[in-house]
Scaffold this motif. Structure first.
Motif, mmCIF file in Angstrom:
data_model
loop_
_atom_site.group_PDB
_atom_site.id
_atom_site.type_symbol
_atom_site.label_atom_id
_atom_site.label_comp_id
_atom_site.label_asym_id
_atom_site.label_seq_id
_atom_site.Cartn_x
_atom_site.Cartn_y
_atom_site.Cartn_z
ATOM 1 N N PRO A 270 0.813 -1.226 0.000
ATOM 2 C CA PRO A 270 0.000 0.000 0.000
ATOM 3 C C PRO A 270 0.843 1.272 0.000
ATOM 4 N N LEU A 271 2.011 1.229 0.624
ATOM 5 C CA LEU A 271 2.906 2.374 0.607
ATOM 6 C C LEU A 271 3.371 2.660 -0.817
ATOM 7 N N ILE A 272 3.744 1.597 -1.535
ATOM 8 C CA ILE A 272 4.182 1.774 -2.926
ATOM 9 C C ILE A 272 3.048 2.310 -3.788
ATOM 10 N N GLU A 273 1.820 1.836 -3.557
ATOM 11 C CA GLU A 273 0.675 2.340 -4.322
ATOM 12 C C GLU A 273 0.481 3.828 -4.098
ATOM 13 N N ARG A 274 0.638 4.287 -2.893
ATOM 14 C CA ARG A 274 0.497 5.717 -2.617
ATOM 15 C C ARG A 274 1.637 6.511 -3.253
ATOM 16 N N LEU A 275 2.826 5.925 -3.297
ATOM 17 C CA LEU A 275 3.932 6.591 -3.982
ATOM 18 C C LEU A 275 3.640 6.726 -5.475
ATOM 19 N N ARG A 276 3.034 5.698 -6.063
ATOM 20 C CA ARG A 276 2.698 5.740 -7.500
ATOM 21 C C ARG A 276 1.679 6.829 -7.811
ATOM 22 N N ALA A 277 0.866 7.172 -6.825
ATOM 23 C CA ALA A 277 -0.167 8.175 -7.048
ATOM 24 C C ALA A 277 0.375 9.600 -6.971
ATOM 25 N N ARG A 278 1.609 9.768 -6.573
ATOM 26 C CA ARG A 278 2.184 11.103 -6.450
ATOM 27 C C ARG A 278 2.563 11.663 -7.816
ATOM 28 N N PRO A 279 2.553 12.987 -7.980
ATOM 29 C CA PRO A 279 2.897 13.598 -9.273
ATOM 30 C C PRO A 279 4.313 13.264 -9.742
ATOM 31 N N ASP A 280 5.232 13.077 -8.801
ATOM 32 C CA ASP A 280 6.618 12.788 -9.160
ATOM 33 C C ASP A 280 6.919 11.293 -9.158
ATOM 34 N N ALA A 281 5.869 10.464 -9.329
ATOM 35 C CA ALA A 281 6.027 9.016 -9.213
ATOM 36 C C ALA A 281 7.046 8.460 -10.192
ATOM 37 N N GLY A 282 7.025 8.917 -11.425
ATOM 38 C CA GLY A 282 7.943 8.382 -12.424
ATOM 39 C C GLY A 282 9.388 8.566 -12.030
ATOM 40 N N GLN A 283 9.692 9.747 -11.530
ATOM 41 C CA GLN A 283 11.061 10.027 -11.099
ATOM 42 C C GLN A 283 11.416 9.230 -9.850
ATOM 43 N N LEU A 284 10.469 9.138 -8.912
ATOM 44 C CA LEU A 284 10.744 8.437 -7.660
ATOM 45 C C LEU A 284 10.911 6.946 -7.867
ATOM 46 N N LEU A 285 10.083 6.342 -8.719
ATOM 47 C CA LEU A 285 10.048 4.889 -8.873
ATOM 48 C C LEU A 285 10.769 4.422 -10.113
ATOM 49 N N GLY A 286 11.531 5.283 -10.733
ATOM 50 C CA GLY A 286 12.166 4.928 -11.999
ATOM 51 C C GLY A 286 13.101 3.750 -11.908
ATOM 52 N N ALA A 287 13.687 3.522 -10.730
ATOM 53 C CA ALA A 287 14.641 2.421 -10.600
ATOM 54 C C ALA A 287 13.960 1.100 -10.271
ATOM 55 N N GLY A 288 12.636 1.074 -10.160
ATOM 56 C CA GLY A 288 11.930 -0.173 -9.924
ATOM 57 C C GLY A 288 11.616 -0.417 -8.463
ATOM 58 N N ILE A 289 10.747 -1.426 -8.233
ATOM 59 C CA ILE A 289 10.271 -1.717 -6.888
ATOM 60 C C ILE A 289 11.401 -2.196 -5.978
ATOM 61 N N ALA A 290 12.373 -2.903 -6.552
ATOM 62 C CA ALA A 290 13.487 -3.380 -5.723
ATOM 63 C C ALA A 290 14.212 -2.212 -5.076
ATOM 64 N N ARG A 291 14.297 -1.098 -5.804
ATOM 65 C CA ARG A 291 14.959 0.069 -5.242
ATOM 66 C C ARG A 291 14.117 0.682 -4.119
ATOM 67 N N VAL A 292 12.810 0.669 -4.292
ATOM 68 C CA VAL A 292 11.932 1.164 -3.239
ATOM 69 C C VAL A 292 12.126 0.341 -1.968
ATOM 70 N N GLU A 293 12.197 -0.974 -2.122
ATOM 71 C CA GLU A 293 12.396 -1.847 -0.964
ATOM 72 C C GLU A 293 13.728 -1.540 -0.276
ATOM 73 N N ALA A 294 14.796 -1.309 -1.084
ATOM 74 C CA ALA A 294 16.112 -1.026 -0.518
ATOM 75 C C ALA A 294 16.115 0.308 0.221
ATOM 76 N N VAL A 295 15.471 1.317 -0.350
ATOM 77 C CA VAL A 295 15.421 2.626 0.306
ATOM 78 C C VAL A 295 14.543 2.547 1.559
ATOM 79 N N ALA A 296 13.468 1.763 1.505
ATOM 80 C CA ALA A 296 12.628 1.577 2.693
ATOM 81 C C ALA A 296 13.436 0.911 3.807
ATOM 82 N N LEU A 297 14.273 -0.073 3.451
ATOM 83 C CA LEU A 297 15.129 -0.712 4.452
ATOM 84 C C LEU A 297 16.124 0.293 5.025
#
Length: 402
Positions: A270-297
């Motif tokens: 659900p956190l990732i889904e909310r990130l996708r809804a942000r205006p800057d989602a493309g820039q934030l998530l450009g490196a893929g979900i694995a990167r989101v998991e690493a930054v969350a860690l």
């Protein structure tokens, strides 16, 4: 009496000894750890908090001063009042503090903020024996126990540790690494989890394990980690901006999302889904979900976010008959520090909240609450709107139950 705890009491999944280990005589301290060794279930976890060196060497300077100052006083309240007077003297009596006196001045200034109960229990205790972590680990091992982790994940992380120091720490076994972390951080207090020696402990940190938890924003986030605290970028990372800047922006976005949904927690998906809804989602998530998991860690390691297995049943937004936690209402009878549903301390420092919370027992609707509080709630704002704003604030603090 910890030295006479019945052997027939059985096994326990959890044993909690908070504020005990350092404040009891050596013989009783050994009985406490022996008790844990006897009664902890095979997969059980024990929590033990205690004062530690090297940080407590500085604290001991203040303890010795305080004990000298109050040495002939027997009345607890008099001891507290006089201790506070000496603390103020040390904190503000030197107008030309140098590199030698500044640390003790800073320590005294920290002690000025302490609750009288903590000052009496911790700093004026007749027994207060810090230990080095390796000594505590050895003590536990003699009773069939081993170090599992620190209760707060951030306590054992490398947040704020230079890359060169991390390289040295990575070559050490778990106990030695924790001890040298204490040296680097000048740690003064630990909240250690123990388990039985025969349990196989896997301390590997992996982003995939983040999916076991839900998360809230950290309660004491002052600044985001420096670039050195961020995880390395994956091969082929092609963000539109510099990788370190991208990770910091993503960490900030994670923190913003969790603050938006407070006091509730969010699982990773659900956190990732909310990130996708942000205006800057493309820039934030450009490196893929694995990167989101690493930054969350990395956010978890730095204390920017906090993990939870079980989420309390909050009422937010507040319902028609707002109800404060029964614990909160009981605590207000004794002071202005209450415990939220996230188990954090909250200081009730305004007159409206202190008047309103005892009334929130679930029997009153907003009209009745407004009548009971009168003009106190309004403060120049239309009463109903002001009441609603106060209730939302109490809800966001995690004080209202569903």
């Amino acid at each position: 009496d910890l030295t006479r705890f019945p052997h027939s009491a059985g096994r326990f999944d959890y044993i909690i000894a908070h504020g005990v280990y350092s404040w009891i005589p050596a013989q009783v301290r050994d009985a406490l750890i022996d008790l844990v060794g006897r009664h902890l279930a095979p997969q059980g976890v024990a929590f033990v908090s205690y004062n530690t060196y090297p940080g407590c060497h500085l604290r001991q300077m203040m303890w010795e001063m305080l004990k000298f100052h109050v040495g002939e006083l027997e009345d607890p309240q008099a001891r507290i009042v006089e201790a506070q007077a000496l603390i103020r003297l040390v904190a503000h009596g030197n107008t030309q503090a140098d590199e030698y006196t500044q640390p003790i001045v800073a320590e005294a200034q920290r002690m000025e903020e302490r609750l009288p109960s903590l000052l009496f229990h911790d700093d004026l205790s007749p027994v207060n024996d810090p230990v080095y972590f390796h000594q505590f680990a050895d003590h536990a091992a003699r009773h069939g126990l081993q170090f599992l982790a620190e209760a707060a994940f951030v306590s054992s992380s490398y947040a704020g540790i230079a890359p060169e120091a991390r390289g040295v720490l990575d070559t050490l076994d778990a106990i030695t690494r924790e001890q040298y972390l204490d040296f680097v951080k000048a740690r003064r207090f630990r909240e250690t989890l123990l388990c039985r020696s025969e349990v196989a402990v896997d301390r590997k940190e992996s982003p995939e394990r983040m999916r076991l938890f839900s998360f809230t924003a950290g309660r004491r986030v002052r600044a985001l980690p420096r670039d050195a605290d961020m995880p390395p970028a994956p091969p082929g990372h092609a963000a539109a901006i510099d990788a370190a800047d991208s990770d910091t922006a993503l960490m900030r976005a994670i923190l913003d999302v969790l603050r938006e949904v407070a006091p509730r927690a969010l699982a990773l998906d659900p956190l990732i889904e909310r990130l996708r809804a942000r205006p800057d989602a493309g820039q934030l998530l450009g490196a893929g979900i694995a990167r989101v998991e690493a930054v969350a860690l990395a956010s978890l390691q730095a204390g920017v976010i906090e993990p939870h297995i079980v989420a309390p049943h909050f009422a937010f937004p507040p319902g028609n008959r707002p109800t404060a936690s029964a614990v909160v209402r009981a605590q207000l009878a004794d002071g202005n520090i209450v415990t939220s549903l996230w188990h954090s301390a909250v200081k009730i420092d305004d007159e409206v909240a202190a008047r309103l919370l005892p009334l929130l027992d679930g029997t009153r609707d907003r009209r009745e609450l407004l009548a009971a509080t009168g003009n106190l709630v309004g403060s120049g704002v239309p009463g109903a709107a002001a009441l609603d704003e106060h209730l939302r604030r109490l809800g966001r603090l995690g004080l209202l139950v569903g």
